[in-house]
Design a protein around this motif. Structure first.
Motif, PDB file in Angstrom:
ATOM      1  N   ARG A 123       0.938  -0.965   0.133  1.00 26.05           N
ATOM      2  CA  ARG A 123      -0.341  -0.158  -0.372  1.00 26.05           C
ATOM      3  C   ARG A 123       1.037   1.135   0.112  1.00 26.05           C
ATOM      4  NH1 ARG A 123      -3.278  -3.456   3.732  1.00 26.05           N
ATOM      5  NH2 ARG A 123      -4.964  -3.921   2.726  1.00 26.05           N
ATOM      6  N   THR A 124       0.983   1.612  -1.592  1.00 28.78           N
ATOM      7  CA  THR A 124       2.034   2.528  -1.452  1.00 28.78           C
ATOM      8  C   THR A 124       1.370   3.872  -1.795  1.00 28.78           C
ATOM      9  OG1 THR A 124       3.153   2.242  -3.476  1.00 28.78           O
ATOM     10  CG2 THR A 124       4.118   1.449  -1.247  1.00 28.78           C
ATOM     11  N   GLY A 125       1.994   5.173  -2.322  1.00 30.97           N
ATOM     12  CA  GLY A 125       1.857   6.223  -2.738  1.00 30.97           C
ATOM     13  C   GLY A 125       0.770   7.033  -1.729  1.00 30.97           C
ATOM     14  N   THR A 126       0.751   8.191  -2.200  1.00 26.52           N
ATOM     15  CA  THR A 126       0.009   9.611  -1.771  1.00 26.52           C
ATOM     16  C   THR A 126      -1.086  10.342  -2.024  1.00 26.52           C
ATOM     17  OG1 THR A 126       2.007  10.139  -1.918  1.00 26.52           O
ATOM     18  CG2 THR A 126       0.730  11.542  -1.276  1.00 26.52           C
ATOM     19  N   VAL A 127      -1.721   9.822  -1.014  1.00 27.71           N
ATOM     20  CA  VAL A 127      -3.307   9.992  -1.071  1.00 27.71           C
ATOM     21  C   VAL A 127      -3.926  11.803  -0.439  1.00 27.71           C
ATOM     22  CG1 VAL A 127      -5.540   9.191  -0.637  1.00 27.71           C
ATOM     23  CG2 VAL A 127      -3.876   8.068  -0.570  1.00 27.71           C
ATOM     24  N   THR A 128      -4.333  12.223  -0.906  1.00 26.84           N
ATOM     25  CA  THR A 128      -4.397  13.479   0.312  1.00 26.84           C
ATOM     26  C   THR A 128      -6.072  13.719  -0.305  1.00 26.84           C
ATOM     27  OG1 THR A 128      -2.692  14.565  -0.754  1.00 26.84           O
ATOM     28  CG2 THR A 128      -4.198  15.959  -0.475  1.00 26.84           C
TER      29      THR A 128
END
Length: 173
Positions: A165-170
């Motif tokens: 579970r990687t990545g950026t969430v805004t």
């Protein structure tokens, strides 16, 4: 948990398959899933080529390996390949085919079939040896292959990557 969400969250790329063939009826279901993918403006300019003939797969694999100068390239020895192609200069061709491939991958996983995205073709479709094979397979001259689904039943010892579970969430609220 909802079965669709569970299928999405548990699908992984499989890079080792058994020799068991995939029934034609199952491949037809996978192609039908692909045909139900979204496409830009609903144009559906794609074509799907399903390859189960071992000699044809070996010919394609050998040509890709030679063109990319990759000794030992084997595409993980799939039982079948579903090869979407689309208009080379189409504005949404890559995206349309990516949506179709994702439907194939998710449908395959739901049926116990392993899959892996093969993306080596997108820049070599017009290399003479590759184009000759594509022509033999009935891929239109104005089409490129932006990705393929290599399919097979997962080998019992197939390595399965852990959940990442990687990545950026805004969230903007």
């Amino acid at each position: 948990m909802n079965e669709v969400i569970k299928n999405i969250l548990t699908r992984r790329s499989i890079r080792k398959f058994t020799d068991q063939p995939i029934p034609k009826e199952t491949l037809e279901v996978l192609v039908d899933a692909a045909l139900h993918a979204p496409s830009g403006k609903g144009l559906q300019t794609w074509k799907f080529t399903v390859i189960t003939n071992k000699d044809a797969i070996a010919r394609l694999v050998a040509a890709i390996g030679t063109e990319l100068k990759r000794d030992g390239y084997d595409m993980y020895h799939p039982a079948a390949i579903i090869m979407p192609s689309n208009i080379t200069d189409g504005i949404w061709s890559k995206e349309d085919n990516a949506c179709a491939l994702e439907n194939i991958f998710l449908a395959a996983h739901s049926l116990g079939i392993g899959s892996v995205w093969i993306n080596q073709m997108q820049n070599i479709c017009d290399a003479p040896a590759i184009r000759e094979i594509l022509n033999d397979f009935g891929v239109p001259e104005n089409h490129s292959v932006f990705g393929m689904a290599a399919l097979g039943y997962p080998a019992p010892d197939a390595p399965i990557a852990p959940i990442r579970r990687t990545g950026t969430v805004t969230y903007i609220e």
